[in-house]
Design an enzyme around this catalytic site. Structure first.
Site, PDB file in Angstrom:
ATOM      1  N   ARG A  89       0.815  -1.207   0.000  1.00 28.73           N
ATOM      2  CA  ARG A  89       0.000   0.000   0.000  1.00 28.73           C
ATOM      3  C   ARG A  89       0.851   1.259   0.000  1.00 28.73           C
ATOM      4  O   ARG A  89       0.315   2.362  -0.042  1.00 28.73           O
ATOM      5  CB  ARG A  89      -0.828  -0.031   1.266  1.00 28.73           C
ATOM      6  CG  ARG A  89      -2.240   0.434   1.105  1.00 28.73           C
ATOM      7  CD  ARG A  89      -2.848   0.200   2.457  1.00 28.73           C
ATOM      8  NE  ARG A  89      -4.199   0.556   2.561  1.00 28.73           N
ATOM      9  CZ  ARG A  89      -5.209  -0.302   2.529  1.00 28.73           C
ATOM     10  NH1 ARG A  89      -5.001  -1.575   2.315  1.00 28.73           N
ATOM     11  NH2 ARG A  89      -6.422   0.127   2.711  1.00 28.73           N
ATOM     12  N   ARG A 128     -22.067  -0.935   2.952  1.00 28.29           N
ATOM     13  CA  ARG A 128     -21.404  -2.236   3.166  1.00 28.29           C
ATOM     14  C   ARG A 128     -21.752  -2.824   4.535  1.00 28.29           C
ATOM     15  O   ARG A 128     -21.831  -2.106   5.520  1.00 28.29           O
ATOM     16  CB  ARG A 128     -19.889  -2.062   3.052  1.00 28.29           C
ATOM     17  CG  ARG A 128     -19.140  -3.343   3.425  1.00 28.29           C
ATOM     18  CD  ARG A 128     -17.718  -3.344   2.971  1.00 28.29           C
ATOM     19  NE  ARG A 128     -16.910  -2.310   3.565  1.00 28.29           N
ATOM     20  CZ  ARG A 128     -15.634  -2.110   3.267  1.00 28.29           C
ATOM     21  NH1 ARG A 128     -15.033  -2.870   2.377  1.00 28.29           N
ATOM     22  NH2 ARG A 128     -14.951  -1.146   3.843  1.00 28.29           N
ATOM     23  N   ARG A 161     -18.372  -1.627   9.299  1.00 28.27           N
ATOM     24  CA  ARG A 161     -16.975  -1.412   9.697  1.00 28.27           C
ATOM     25  C   ARG A 161     -16.814  -0.023  10.308  1.00 28.27           C
ATOM     26  O   ARG A 161     -17.413   0.940   9.836  1.00 28.27           O
ATOM     27  CB  ARG A 161     -16.057  -1.562   8.482  1.00 28.27           C
ATOM     28  CG  ARG A 161     -15.374  -2.923   8.448  1.00 28.27           C
ATOM     29  CD  ARG A 161     -14.619  -3.181   7.195  1.00 28.27           C
ATOM     30  NE  ARG A 161     -13.624  -2.171   6.843  1.00 28.27           N
ATOM     31  CZ  ARG A 161     -12.812  -2.272   5.809  1.00 28.27           C
ATOM     32  NH1 ARG A 161     -12.884  -3.334   5.014  1.00 28.27           N
ATOM     33  NH2 ARG A 161     -11.932  -1.333   5.539  1.00 28.27           N
TER      34      ARG A 161
HETATM   35  P1  AP5 Z   1      -8.602  -2.616   4.060  1.00 29.54           P
HETATM   36  O1  AP5 Z   1      -9.447  -3.554   4.795  1.00 29.54           O
HETATM   37  O2  AP5 Z   1      -7.609  -3.122   3.092  1.00 29.54           O
HETATM   38  O3  AP5 Z   1      -9.557  -1.546   3.392  1.00 29.54           O
HETATM   39  P2  AP5 Z   1      -9.524  -0.746   1.991  1.00 29.54           P
HETATM   40  O4  AP5 Z   1      -8.339  -0.868   1.131  1.00 29.54           O
HETATM   41  O5  AP5 Z   1      -9.893   0.621   2.391  1.00 29.54           O
HETATM   42  O6  AP5 Z   1     -10.535  -1.504   1.138  1.00 29.54           O
HETATM   43  P3  AP5 Z   1     -11.935  -1.999   1.567  1.00 29.54           P
HETATM   44  O7  AP5 Z   1     -11.828  -3.308   2.273  1.00 29.54           O
HETATM   45  O8  AP5 Z   1     -12.685  -0.903   2.260  1.00 29.54           O
HETATM   46  O9  AP5 Z   1     -12.620  -2.172   0.127  1.00 29.54           O
HETATM   47  P4  AP5 Z   1     -12.552  -3.359  -0.920  1.00 29.54           P
HETATM   48  O10 AP5 Z   1     -11.837  -2.850  -2.129  1.00 29.54           O
HETATM   49  O11 AP5 Z   1     -12.089  -4.615  -0.309  1.00 29.54           O
HETATM   50  O12 AP5 Z   1     -14.109  -3.440  -1.297  1.00 29.54           O
HETATM   51  P5  AP5 Z   1     -15.206  -4.560  -0.948  1.00 29.54           P
HETATM   52  O13 AP5 Z   1     -14.969  -5.788  -1.758  1.00 29.54           O
HETATM   53  O14 AP5 Z   1     -15.366  -4.716   0.509  1.00 29.54           O
HETATM   54  O15 AP5 Z   1      -7.776  -1.693   5.098  1.00 29.54           O
HETATM   55  C1  AP5 Z   1      -8.409  -1.114   6.204  1.00 29.54           C
HETATM   56  C2  AP5 Z   1      -7.383  -0.329   7.026  1.00 29.54           C
HETATM   57  O16 AP5 Z   1      -6.357  -1.214   7.509  1.00 29.54           O
HETATM   58  C3  AP5 Z   1      -6.623   0.771   6.275  1.00 29.54           C
HETATM   59  O17 AP5 Z   1      -7.347   1.989   6.221  1.00 29.54           O
HETATM   60  C4  AP5 Z   1      -5.340   0.881   7.130  1.00 29.54           C
HETATM   61  O18 AP5 Z   1      -5.573   1.588   8.321  1.00 29.54           O
HETATM   62  C5  AP5 Z   1      -5.071  -0.568   7.491  1.00 29.54           C
HETATM   63  N1  AP5 Z   1      -4.226  -1.257   6.490  1.00 29.54           N
HETATM   64  C6  AP5 Z   1      -4.583  -2.337   5.725  1.00 29.54           C
HETATM   65  N2  AP5 Z   1      -3.572  -2.712   4.937  1.00 29.54           N
HETATM   66  C7  AP5 Z   1      -2.548  -1.858   5.191  1.00 29.54           C
HETATM   67  C8  AP5 Z   1      -1.237  -1.730   4.667  1.00 29.54           C
HETATM   68  N3  AP5 Z   1      -0.759  -2.565   3.717  1.00 29.54           N
HETATM   69  N4  AP5 Z   1      -0.458  -0.735   5.154  1.00 29.54           N
HETATM   70  C9  AP5 Z   1      -0.886   0.109   6.116  1.00 29.54           C
HETATM   71  N5  AP5 Z   1      -2.134   0.048   6.667  1.00 29.54           N
HETATM   72  C10 AP5 Z   1      -2.958  -0.941   6.195  1.00 29.54           C
HETATM   73  O19 AP5 Z   1     -16.514  -3.833  -1.580  1.00 29.54           O
HETATM   74  C11 AP5 Z   1     -17.029  -2.638  -0.991  1.00 29.54           C
HETATM   75  C12 AP5 Z   1     -18.569  -2.641  -1.045  1.00 29.54           C
HETATM   76  O20 AP5 Z   1     -18.976  -2.542  -2.410  1.00 29.54           O
HETATM   77  C13 AP5 Z   1     -19.221  -3.928  -0.514  1.00 29.54           C
HETATM   78  O21 AP5 Z   1     -20.410  -3.591   0.131  1.00 29.54           O
HETATM   79  C14 AP5 Z   1     -19.515  -4.760  -1.785  1.00 29.54           C
HETATM   80  O22 AP5 Z   1     -20.632  -5.612  -1.624  1.00 29.54           O
HETATM   81  C15 AP5 Z   1     -19.779  -3.658  -2.797  1.00 29.54           C
HETATM   82  N6  AP5 Z   1     -19.338  -3.995  -4.158  1.00 29.54           N
HETATM   83  C16 AP5 Z   1     -18.172  -4.589  -4.514  1.00 29.54           C
HETATM   84  N7  AP5 Z   1     -18.085  -4.705  -5.841  1.00 29.54           N
HETATM   85  C17 AP5 Z   1     -19.237  -4.167  -6.350  1.00 29.54           C
HETATM   86  C18 AP5 Z   1     -19.731  -3.997  -7.680  1.00 29.54           C
HETATM   87  N8  AP5 Z   1     -19.037  -4.394  -8.749  1.00 29.54           N
HETATM   88  N9  AP5 Z   1     -20.940  -3.388  -7.833  1.00 29.54           N
HETATM   89  C19 AP5 Z   1     -21.655  -2.962  -6.745  1.00 29.54           C
HETATM   90  N10 AP5 Z   1     -21.237  -3.112  -5.465  1.00 29.54           N
HETATM   91  C20 AP5 Z   1     -20.021  -3.700  -5.280  1.00 29.54           C
HETATM   92 MG    MG Z   2     -11.486  -5.191   1.632  1.00 26.73          MG
END
Ligand code: AP5
Ligand code: MG
Length: 214
Positions: A89, A128, A161
Site C-alpha cells: 500500500r 457495506r 466497519r
Molecule cells: P482494508 O481492509 O484493506 O480496506 P480498503 O483498502 O480501504 O478496502 P476496503 O476493504 O474498504 O474495500 P474493498 O476494495 O475490499 O471493497 P469490498 O470488496 O469490501 O484496510 C483497512 C485499514 O487497515 C486501512 O485503512 C489501514 O488503516 C489498514 N491497512 C490495511 N492494509 C494496510 C497496509 N498494507 N499498510 C498500512 N495500513 C494498512 O466492496 C465494498 C462494497 O462494495 C461492498 O459492500 C460490496 O458488496 C460492494 N461492491 C463490490 N463490488 C461491487 C460492484 N461491482 N458493484 C456494486 N457493489 C459492489
Molecule cells: Mg477489503
C-alpha cells in the site's frame, strides 16, 4: 499464481479476491482482515492499530511488512499461490515485497487494478455490511443477505466497519491517492498492470479479472 489486486477503498478488492481465490485455488490474503482479526482478539498488536485504522490512516510500514511477509513467505514455502489484497500500500511496502521475492526466487505474476470513481466508493462503503466471523462482504442494495443483517454463511450478525463513515472514507481516499496510487506506476515499470473497471456488475468484474489472468 501470485497476484496483487489493487484499487481504492471500496473498489471491490475483497469481494473479487475471495471469488477468484476459489476459482484458481489460491489463498486470499487481506491485510485489512488480518489487522481487524488482531483488533478483535484484543492483542497488543490489535490495541496499537485500532485507533490508526478507525481514523483511516495507514498502519506503519515496519509493522505491516513484518505481519504480511511472514504469512506470504509461508505460502511461498508451501508452493501455494495467493492473492494479495491491501498490501502493498506504499512504495516502501512494494519495494520490501520485491526484495523478499527476489531473494526467494519468486515473482508477482499479475497485478490487477480495479478502477472506481470516488462517488461510487462513498455509496458502496456507506451500504457495506460485513461478517466478522467468516469475513463475507455484503451491500444493502447490490448484494443484500437473504435475511436482513444476518450472514448467509454462518448466521452471524452483520456489522458496519468502524472506518465506513463518510468523513473517514474521504480520508482513506486521500491517503490512497497520496500513498497507494503511485505504486501502480512502480509496477508498470517492470510488468503489465491489468486495468479492470470496478464499476461493472460484480460478476462482470470477475469475468474481466479471469480474462486478465488467463
Ligand atoms: P482494508 O481492509 O484493506 O480496506 P480498503 O483498502 O480501504 O478496502 P476496503 O476493504 O474498504 O474495500 P474493498 O476494495 O475490499 O471493497 P469490498 O470488496 O469490501 O484496510 C483497512 C485499514 O487497515 C486501512 O485503512 C489501514 O488503516 C489498514 N491497512 C490495511 N492494509 C494496510 C497496509 N498494507 N499498510 C498500512 N495500513 C494498512 O466492496 C465494498 C462494497 O462494495 C461492498 O459492500 C460490496 O458488496 C460492494 N461492491 C463490490 N463490488 C461491487 C460492484 N461491482 N458493484 C456494486 N457493489 C459492489
Ligand atoms: Mg477489503
Amino acid at each position: 499464481m501470485n497476484i496483487v489486486i489493487m484499487g481504492p477503498p471500496g473498489a471491490g478488492k475483497g469481494t473479487q479476491a475471495s471469488v477468484i481465490a476459489g476459482k484458481i485455488d489460491a489463498k486470499h490474503l487481506s491485510s485489512g482482515d488480518l489487522l481487524r482479526e488482531a483488533v478483535a482478539s484484543g492483542s497488543d498488536l490489535g490495541k496499537s492499530v485500532k485507533k490508526v485504522m478507525d481514523s483511516g490512516a495507514l498502519v506503519s510500514d515496519d509493522l505491516m511488512i513484518d505481519l504480511i511477509m511472514d504469512v506470504v513467505m509461508k505460502l511461498v514455502a508451501d508452493s501455494k499461490g495467493f492473492l494479495l489484497d491491501g498490501f502493498p500500500r506504499t512504495l516502501v511496502q512494494a519495494e520490501a515485497l520485491n526484495e523478499k521475492f527476489a531473494d526467494a526466487g519468486v515473482q508477482i505474476d499479475k497485478v490487477i487494478n480495479l478502477d472506481v470513481k470516488s462517488e461510487t466508493i462513498v455509496q458502496r462503503l456507506s451500504g457495506r455490511r460485513v461478517c466478522t466471523k467468516c469475513k463475507s462482504v455484503y451491500h444493502v442494495d447490490s448484494l443484500p443477505p437473504k435475511v436482513k443483517g444476518i450472514c448467509d454463511n454462518d448466521g452471524e450478525e452483520l456489522i458496519i466497519r468502524s472506518d465506513d463513515q463518510e468523513a473517514v472514507i474521504r480520508q482513506r481516499l486521500k491517503i490512497y491517492d497520496d500513498s497507494t496510487f503511485p505504486i501502480l506506476d512502480f509496477y508498470s515499470k517492470s510488468q503489465e498492470v491489468f486495468q479492470v473497471s470496478g464499476e461493472l456488475q460484480m460478476d462482470e468484474v470477475t469475468g474481466k479479472i479471469l480474462e486478465a489472468l488467463s
